[in-house]
Write an enzyme that holds these catalytic residues in place. Sequence first.
Site, PDB file in Angstrom:
ATOM      1  N   THR A 153       0.840  -1.156   0.045  1.00  0.00           N
ATOM      2  CA  THR A 153      -0.104  -0.070   0.071  1.00  0.00           C
ATOM      3  C   THR A 153       1.010   1.291  -0.057  1.00  0.00           C
ATOM      4  O   THR A 153       1.425   1.602  -1.082  1.00  0.00           O
ATOM      5  CB  THR A 153      -0.885   0.030   1.217  1.00  0.00           C
ATOM      6  OG1 THR A 153      -0.292  -0.191   2.248  1.00  0.00           O
ATOM      7  CG2 THR A 153      -1.951  -1.136   1.036  1.00  0.00           C
ATOM      8  N   LYS A 179       3.547  -6.985   3.919  1.00  0.00           N
ATOM      9  CA  LYS A 179       3.456  -5.688   3.712  1.00  0.00           C
ATOM     10  C   LYS A 179       3.239  -5.130   5.104  1.00  0.00           C
ATOM     11  O   LYS A 179       2.667  -5.806   6.027  1.00  0.00           O
ATOM     12  CB  LYS A 179       2.539  -5.443   2.825  1.00  0.00           C
ATOM     13  CG  LYS A 179       0.866  -5.893   3.361  1.00  0.00           C
ATOM     14  CD  LYS A 179      -0.105  -4.852   2.706  1.00  0.00           C
ATOM     15  CE  LYS A 179       0.047  -3.601   3.084  1.00  0.00           C
ATOM     16  NZ  LYS A 179      -0.748  -2.890   4.200  1.00  0.00           N
ATOM     17  N   THR A 190      -2.435  -2.111   7.469  1.00  0.00           N
ATOM     18  CA  THR A 190      -2.725  -3.567   7.877  1.00  0.00           C
ATOM     19  C   THR A 190      -1.425  -4.020   7.645  1.00  0.00           C
ATOM     20  O   THR A 190      -0.677  -3.848   6.792  1.00  0.00           O
ATOM     21  CB  THR A 190      -3.727  -4.099   6.926  1.00  0.00           C
ATOM     22  OG1 THR A 190      -5.051  -3.667   7.286  1.00  0.00           O
ATOM     23  CG2 THR A 190      -3.576  -5.397   6.936  1.00  0.00           C
ATOM     24  N   GLU A 276       4.824   4.119   8.630  1.00  0.00           N
ATOM     25  CA  GLU A 276       4.728   5.219   8.062  1.00  0.00           C
ATOM     26  C   GLU A 276       5.436   6.447   8.398  1.00  0.00           C
ATOM     27  O   GLU A 276       5.420   7.040   9.599  1.00  0.00           O
ATOM     28  CB  GLU A 276       3.071   5.550   8.108  1.00  0.00           C
ATOM     29  CG  GLU A 276       2.484   4.714   7.229  1.00  0.00           C
ATOM     30  CD  GLU A 276       1.011   4.741   7.621  1.00  0.00           C
ATOM     31  OE1 GLU A 276       0.111   4.265   6.587  1.00  0.00           O
ATOM     32  OE2 GLU A 276       0.439   4.966   8.650  1.00  0.00           O
ATOM     33  N   ASN A 402      -0.954  10.712   7.405  1.00  0.00           N
ATOM     34  CA  ASN A 402      -2.379  10.147   7.949  1.00  0.00           C
ATOM     35  C   ASN A 402      -3.277  11.556   8.252  1.00  0.00           C
ATOM     36  O   ASN A 402      -4.465  11.104   8.522  1.00  0.00           O
ATOM     37  CB  ASN A 402      -2.107   9.498   9.296  1.00  0.00           C
ATOM     38  CG  ASN A 402      -1.250   8.113   8.822  1.00  0.00           C
ATOM     39  OD1 ASN A 402      -1.996   7.621   8.260  1.00  0.00           O
ATOM     40  ND2 ASN A 402      -0.525   8.016   9.636  1.00  0.00           N
ATOM     41  N   SER A 407      -5.691  20.135   4.370  1.00  0.00           N
ATOM     42  CA  SER A 407      -5.282  21.535   4.586  1.00  0.00           C
ATOM     43  C   SER A 407      -4.565  22.189   3.064  1.00  0.00           C
ATOM     44  O   SER A 407      -4.345  21.206   2.225  1.00  0.00           O
ATOM     45  CB  SER A 407      -4.235  21.321   5.543  1.00  0.00           C
ATOM     46  OG  SER A 407      -3.344  20.142   5.628  1.00  0.00           O
TER      47      SER A 407
END
Lengths: 407, 407
Positions: A153, A179, A190, A276, A402, A407
């Site tokens: 992802t 992953k 996930t 992330e 995230n 914005s």
Amino acid sequence: MNIKTILGGITAPKGFLASGIYCGLKKNKEMKDLALIYSETPCSASGVFTSNMVKGAPIYISKEHLSNKKAQAVIINSGNANTCNGDDGLGKAKRMTISTAKALNIATEDVLVASTGVIGVPLNIDIIESHIPALAKGLSKEGSSNASSAIMTTDTFKKELAIEITIAGKTVTLGSMSKGSGMIEPNMCTMLAFVTTDINISSELLEEALTKTAKVSYNRVSVDGDTSTNDTLLILANGLAENPIIDTKNDDYYTFVEALEYLNVYLAKKIAQDGEGATKLIECKILGATSEENALLLSKSVINSPLVKTAIFGCDANWGRILCALGYAKVDFNPEKVNVYFESHAGSILVCENGSSVNFNEDIALTILKEKEILIKVELSMGDYEVSTWGCDLSYDYVKINGDYRS
Amino acid sequence: MNIKTILGGITAPKGFLASGIYCGLKKNKEMKDLALIYSETPCSASGVFTSNMVKGAPIYISKEHLSNKKAQAVIINSGNANTCNGDDGLGKAKRMTISTAKALNIATEDVLVASTGVIGVPLNIDIIESHIPALAKGLSKEGSSNASSAIMTTDTFKKELAIEITIAGKTVTLGSMSKGSGMIEPNMCTMLAFVTTDINISSELLEEALTKTAKVSYNRVSVDGDTSTNDTLLILANGLAENPIIDTKNDDYYTFVEALEYLNVYLAKKIAQDGEGATKLIECKILGATSEENALLLSKSVINSPLVKTAIFGCDANWGRILCALGYAKVDFNPEKVNVYFESHAGSILVCENGSSVNFNEDIALTILKEKEILIKVELSMGDYEVSTWGCDLSYDYVKINGDYRS
């Protein structure tokens, strides 16, 4: 034990083929989003799934199909988690296995399924079904790279490993792909991992080995403390290595467990490293605990602390935040016996001794903390148990990935 | 009950004086860093302290001095938490109370102490002691503003409130000041709160009222899930309102509890609103739970989720992350009965019904989420219990404040 790293990923073990294509679930057509793993012969199979009360539809179907502890193929899509879609989601997850079984000419119950991506959005099952024949046709020994691309992802690199060991004179191979915490559309992270092996083992012991090694690998990784609805770890063993069947806990069994643990820990750490926005892989090793459970709770408390994670991001030798995180883990220990070290390839430095500050050299600490892999070592000086968990730092990019939609 | 907000903060109740000065613990001389609260007459007193295993030295001294449930003054410094300093820290916390008692001509046991700031750095007790006489001399009815400034760390605004109620025909006043999750030097966040009141109440019921209301106010606030080593909530009641003493749980007691809860919830929400880097106050209200404990666990799981916090920062109506956070709270519920709403001053919108997506208007959702105070309302449809917790979003500035030292 001699563990040899080899090429080939998920298709390295005898009899396994894989493929990966773009079917249209992801917006970016340069990506792949549909993967297939297939064994030419039936396999013993087992799975470990998310503990989240809210589970993706594929989890229910895979669990049902694993009730006979057998499988022969796994179909995986990215781009949509097929979660929070009610009965419609369950029906579609089932249809993924039916279409795959038809294309491969095997029983539906021998197909497992996993999904990752946005949740609460109906799955476009038509484009999946229409691409399954091509996906099955594309199966090959060289397909592991495409398959591992298709499960990504926001992962920034593919996560694959294959290793060889020798059991009773036979070469046994294990392959794996996984992953991590990535996002596809503004939604869900996930962890998915798949292991293939040609070892000959009873399905009962395969399950036990998987559960045991998952506990000390994937279950010791945390990117942000959130447990996904779709986390899945599956293993398929087809027996083509022709070692004498492992159906008791003999030396061969423990050799296999050690190899599986090596494989799972390697890929689990890759997931933490690719968290992330992560800039650093962090390991927190607790030493001298009174039990493994206590050591695990303490280690997880440190690895999940936003204040520790931001400190490591900032290369700040802020041991006070580590003591604070140990303190709220709801575990009994003596703060006045705690020593804390920061370690990396650049060296090791003691920053807290017996719960109080030591007069350490801040330049050396900074040099150590500027490395990409940081070990936080905590000595409790109370018992003999030790546990490591792995995580990553908390950076601006975590917030960007995230939170930065409007914005 | 009629609760009237009045001016005056911590010195609003009869007989209470306060002061705040700069003594040199903070680098910035424009700030204040030493505060004193004093009652002209002895008080019933009680405290609630951090559950962290690692506790600041002042916590041990204040607990010891509260053993007789009496106090008359509180000395507070910011700029250094006096934590993880071993016996040296304990000795210095004690000295703060001794010097204060001497300056006020009261017993050392009647002085409580609290500290907030950097941990693991020896406290400069000499500059504190040399400034205590001036601090005591500066006590006044107008001193509440200086005192509440002096307890701030990276708080961006002062947090004060005073309210009046009527008990048995007498005007009873409560005053309070608090500080939130701020950082002074790259280290530790701490929540401190102080309540003064002129109510006439037994020390046993004062303690019970404080503990009860702390549970539904300060203990329901979370900025980043980290529990500080120095969290402290203290109350002093001097009886000068001359209401008939409250020593049984009569109507007067419950009137007081309601007022104290109002005061504590108000200031607890201010702490969440002023969380590090926060741009929004978030409330997560769980409705229809099978028990208060379950509702609390579910609410805290949502309010602490980094994925939920970044979604709210990004004004993203990402209800999937809310279901995910509910799901890993380790509480039994039926995901297929869950409804989720986002609410603010701009309106209310249902985004998830019976655990699945509803086709909501994204423009309306965005308008609602652009407000500064966001309510996440979750209906479980299982029982009659409801609980709210408060937190804030996770922004770039959280990472900047806590991680941006070396870059």
